[in-house]
Design a protein around this motif. Sequence first.
Motif, PDB file in Angstrom:
ATOM      1  N   UNK A   1      30.041  34.026   2.872  1.00 50.99           N
ATOM      2  CA  UNK A   1      29.124  34.585   1.880  1.00 50.99           C
ATOM      3  C   UNK A   1      29.721  34.439   0.489  1.00 50.99           C
ATOM      4  N   UNK A   2      28.918  33.931  -0.426  1.00 55.21           N
ATOM      5  CA  UNK A   2      29.348  33.733  -1.801  1.00 55.21           C
ATOM      6  C   UNK A   2      29.909  32.355  -2.098  1.00 55.21           C
ATOM      7  N   UNK A   3      30.180  31.558  -1.074  1.00 64.22           N
ATOM      8  CA  UNK A   3      30.719  30.208  -1.277  1.00 64.22           C
ATOM      9  C   UNK A   3      29.672  29.321  -1.946  1.00 64.22           C
ATOM     10  N   UNK A   4      30.153  28.416  -2.805  1.00 61.13           N
ATOM     11  CA  UNK A   4      29.268  27.485  -3.506  1.00 61.13           C
ATOM     12  C   UNK A   4      29.429  26.063  -2.959  1.00 61.13           C
ATOM     13  N   UNK A   5      28.328  25.344  -2.969  1.00 67.07           N
ATOM     14  CA  UNK A   5      28.362  23.924  -2.638  1.00 67.07           C
ATOM     15  C   UNK A   5      27.244  23.237  -3.401  1.00 67.07           C
TER      16      UNK A   5
ATOM     17  N   UNK B   1      24.406  28.403  -3.129  1.00 64.50           N
ATOM     18  CA  UNK B   1      25.317  29.519  -2.861  1.00 64.50           C
ATOM     19  C   UNK B   1      24.969  30.105  -1.493  1.00 64.50           C
ATOM     20  N   UNK B   2      25.981  30.269  -0.654  1.00 59.66           N
ATOM     21  CA  UNK B   2      25.788  30.868   0.669  1.00 59.66           C
ATOM     22  C   UNK B   2      25.467  32.345   0.484  1.00 59.66           C
TER      23      UNK B   2
ATOM     24  N   UNK C   1      19.552  27.738 -13.473  1.00 59.31           N
ATOM     25  CA  UNK C   1      20.065  29.099 -13.383  1.00 59.31           C
ATOM     26  C   UNK C   1      19.204  30.065 -12.594  1.00 59.31           C
ATOM     27  N   UNK C   2      18.093  29.600 -12.052  1.00 66.26           N
ATOM     28  CA  UNK C   2      17.175  30.446 -11.279  1.00 66.26           C
ATOM     29  C   UNK C   2      17.200  30.044  -9.803  1.00 66.26           C
ATOM     30  N   UNK C   3      17.008  31.030  -8.926  1.00 69.77           N
ATOM     31  CA  UNK C   3      16.906  30.723  -7.499  1.00 69.77           C
ATOM     32  C   UNK C   3      15.573  30.008  -7.277  1.00 69.77           C
ATOM     33  N   UNK C   4      15.665  28.749  -6.864  1.00 66.93           N
ATOM     34  CA  UNK C   4      14.466  27.948  -6.655  1.00 66.93           C
ATOM     35  C   UNK C   4      13.965  28.044  -5.223  1.00 66.93           C
ATOM     36  N   UNK C   5      14.892  28.167  -4.287  1.00 66.48           N
ATOM     37  CA  UNK C   5      14.523  28.100  -2.886  1.00 66.48           C
ATOM     38  C   UNK C   5      15.618  28.761  -2.060  1.00 66.48           C
ATOM     39  N   UNK C   6      15.268  29.283  -0.908  1.00 63.55           N
ATOM     40  CA  UNK C   6      16.235  29.819   0.034  1.00 63.55           C
ATOM     41  C   UNK C   6      16.012  29.150   1.378  1.00 63.55           C
ATOM     42  N   UNK C   7      17.087  28.649   1.953  1.00 54.73           N
ATOM     43  CA  UNK C   7      17.044  28.005   3.275  1.00 54.73           C
ATOM     44  C   UNK C   7      17.892  28.827   4.226  1.00 54.73           C
ATOM     45  N   UNK C   8      17.462  28.873   5.491  1.00 53.63           N
ATOM     46  CA  UNK C   8      18.162  29.733   6.443  1.00 53.63           C
ATOM     47  C   UNK C   8      18.074  29.149   7.847  1.00 53.63           C
ATOM     48  N   UNK C   9      19.162  29.309   8.586  1.00 51.94           N
ATOM     49  CA  UNK C   9      19.211  28.950  10.008  1.00 51.94           C
ATOM     50  C   UNK C   9      19.538  30.223  10.768  1.00 51.94           C
ATOM     51  N   UNK C  10      18.620  30.631  11.639  1.00 48.43           N
ATOM     52  CA  UNK C  10      18.845  31.818  12.461  1.00 48.43           C
ATOM     53  C   UNK C  10      18.919  31.385  13.918  1.00 48.43           C
ATOM     54  N   UNK C  11      19.923  31.883  14.629  1.00 46.74           N
ATOM     55  CA  UNK C  11      20.177  31.483  16.005  1.00 46.74           C
ATOM     56  C   UNK C  11      20.038  32.685  16.929  1.00 46.74           C
ATOM     57  N   UNK C  12      19.316  32.477  18.024  1.00 49.95           N
ATOM     58  CA  UNK C  12      19.118  33.536  19.008  1.00 49.95           C
ATOM     59  C   UNK C  12      19.358  32.961  20.401  1.00 49.95           C
TER      60      UNK C  12
ATOM     61  N   UNK D   1      22.929  31.605   9.074  1.00 46.85           N
ATOM     62  CA  UNK D   1      23.516  30.909   7.928  1.00 46.85           C
ATOM     63  C   UNK D   1      22.396  30.630   6.943  1.00 46.85           C
ATOM     64  N   UNK D   2      22.534  31.150   5.728  1.00 49.75           N
ATOM     65  CA  UNK D   2      21.499  30.952   4.720  1.00 49.75           C
ATOM     66  C   UNK D   2      22.103  30.673   3.369  1.00 49.75           C
ATOM     67  N   UNK D   3      21.355  29.943   2.564  1.00 48.66           N
ATOM     68  CA  UNK D   3      21.836  29.637   1.224  1.00 48.66           C
ATOM     69  C   UNK D   3      20.679  29.539   0.245  1.00 48.66           C
ATOM     70  N   UNK D   4      21.000  29.837  -1.006  1.00 50.63           N
ATOM     71  CA  UNK D   4      20.027  29.736  -2.094  1.00 50.63           C
ATOM     72  C   UNK D   4      20.308  28.454  -2.862  1.00 50.63           C
ATOM     73  N   UNK D   5      19.225  27.809  -3.281  1.00 52.49           N
ATOM     74  CA  UNK D   5      19.303  26.614  -4.112  1.00 52.49           C
ATOM     75  C   UNK D   5      18.900  27.031  -5.525  1.00 52.49           C
ATOM     76  N   UNK D   6      19.701  26.622  -6.497  1.00 54.67           N
ATOM     77  CA  UNK D   6      19.445  27.023  -7.880  1.00 54.67           C
ATOM     78  C   UNK D   6      19.037  25.832  -8.738  1.00 54.67           C
ATOM     79  N   UNK D   7      18.138  26.097  -9.676  1.00 57.97           N
ATOM     80  CA  UNK D   7      17.723  25.112 -10.677  1.00 57.97           C
ATOM     81  C   UNK D   7      17.589  25.851 -12.001  1.00 57.97           C
TER      82      UNK D   7
END
Length: 152
Positions: free
Chosen positions: A47-51, A69-70, A87-98, A79-85
């Motif tokens: 959490x908080x890691x950047x890529x 940013x994770x 300086x604003x959060x443009x999109x959030x992607x997430x992988x949920x496993x069950x 596992x989820x991350x936000x995509x920024x454009x």
Amino acid sequence: MRGAVTVHMKAAPEKVWGLVSDVTRIGEFSPETFEAEWTDGATGPEAGAHFRGHVKRNGVGPVYWTNCKVITCEPGSDFGFAVYAAGQRANTWRYQLRERDGGTDVTESYELGTHPALRLYGLVLGPLRGRTNLRGMRQTLERIKAVVEVGS
């Protein structure tokens, strides 16, 4: 604008999580993001890691880098991350496993940000982009499935 796709994989959640959380492997799976790298001193998922991801929109262009940013990092489950454009959060992607039936249901989802420009984008191009995202998520998950089920 949001959407989700779920694919069942015959593998343990921990094995699947190892693939979806390793952003340096995204180029093997995604039809749009062909490479990614950890930035700002990050070396792996937490959490908080950047890529940053290198994207070829719709698989044809334009080509650009996105800063990410994770935001969710729960080994074996989420596992989820936000995509920024700009300086604003443009999109959030997430992988949920069950865990289910000796394997794992993997749900990939996205949600567009709430900035007024993104809401307008969602209204105008949302249906077309939504179909593209759903198709791309299914392709990504099927490619992950092919790798994770080898030897299972």
